[in-house]
Scaffold this active site. Sequence first.
Site, PDB file in Angstrom:
ATOM      1  CE  LYS A  39      11.370  36.175 -10.822  1.00  0.00           C
ATOM      2  NZ  LYS A  39      11.298  34.860 -10.720  1.00  0.00           N
ATOM      3  CE  LYS A  67      20.924  34.063 -12.223  1.00  0.00           C
ATOM      4  NZ  LYS A  67      19.855  33.105 -11.949  1.00  0.00           N
ATOM      5  CE  LYS A  78      14.976  34.083 -19.881  1.00  0.00           C
ATOM      6  NZ  LYS A  78      13.879  33.535 -19.989  1.00  0.00           N
TER       7      LYS A  78
END
Length: 377
Positions: free
Chosen positions: A126, A242, A245
């Site tokens: 992140k 995977k 979002k």
Amino acid sequence: MSENINAGNPRRRDGKKVVLSGIRATGNLHLGNYFGALSKFVRMQDDYDCRYFVADLHALTTHPDPKMLHENVKDILAEYLAAGLDPEKNTIYVQSDVPEISEMYLLMNMHVGIGELMRTASFKDKARKALGISTGPSNGQEGSVENEADDEGIEKQIIGNQTNQRVNAGLLTYPTLMAVDILIHHADFVPVGKDQEQHLELTRRFARRFNSFYKTPYFGEPVNFNFGGHAVKVPGLDGSGKMGKSEGNCIYLIDDEKTLRKKVMRAVTDEGPKEPNSPVSEPINNLFTLMELVSTPDTLEHFRNAYADCSIRYGDLKKQLAEDILKITLPIRERILDIRNNDEYLSRVVRQGAERAREAASQTLREVREIMGIRKF
Ligand code: TRP
């Protein structure tokens, strides 16, 4: 306090073991959330004392948007309830409705090292995103990046960064907050997807550290929960990785029929098998994996055989896949739409949930303050 309070955990209802899990309020839930977490939540609700929350404080680490936050919380809540979580059986609450969590987060941070936080895979991931650093070819999967040279770069950029892009401290201490979510309930089980394993490992480490620092076996060590086997990894529709979002490859529980069919029909495939019993490429394997989750064993076998003998038509496979996904999601979608508009019901659910959650949380916080030496005059 010489005895492990958790051993006869007074916070357990009816002597049942405590289950705790949450989902960040950052957008609608997709099939990855559903099979990785939500469907497990539902299956556990009869046998355990389950507490499920909407992580709105965690959402602030990456999505601080005052216009959207409350709507996002309502979305997840409605999706929890629509998927079958019963607010009578479970404690369903919003994280920020339990202020004890925020206070204990401050206290717990005193026992957490910035080094171990900076080494957490999800943080590095992140932080890179926040600083606009590309993660190279292995991009996309949270927690997948492990490159030492890169890591040094990122630490320098975080500390020396002069631009207005920054990595906020909330992102760094994300695992502390998550540990507190769990430990404040003395949870036994934490049903989460594979990507959260490292956070759970940190939770156990912080619990052990707290216990040994204060020389009291106060916290137990929570573990993940999977029904008979390993954590499921739900693939996306874009051929690799995977469902997530931020990857833009999702099927949402709230998708209407037309949107959903369109997404599935557009899923990435390959040229098709040229000779019998060819190996299965990743995009096709992903479609089989999705089928395994939503279709009957017979259907799956039919298409696997068709692949093996080269008679497969991907169009048919996708049509069937869309059909079988819709069987699961459409009824949920109808309920989401219903519940989402029922403000009165939603507020009743979270009020009751917060009350129950705070009962457990305030007891833990009181004990933690006591153990740490914070005393009243
Ligand atoms: N970190 C989790 C996620 O991103 C959400 C979460 C926050 C959570 N606190 C938690 C999950 C406590 C389980 C238990 O999905």
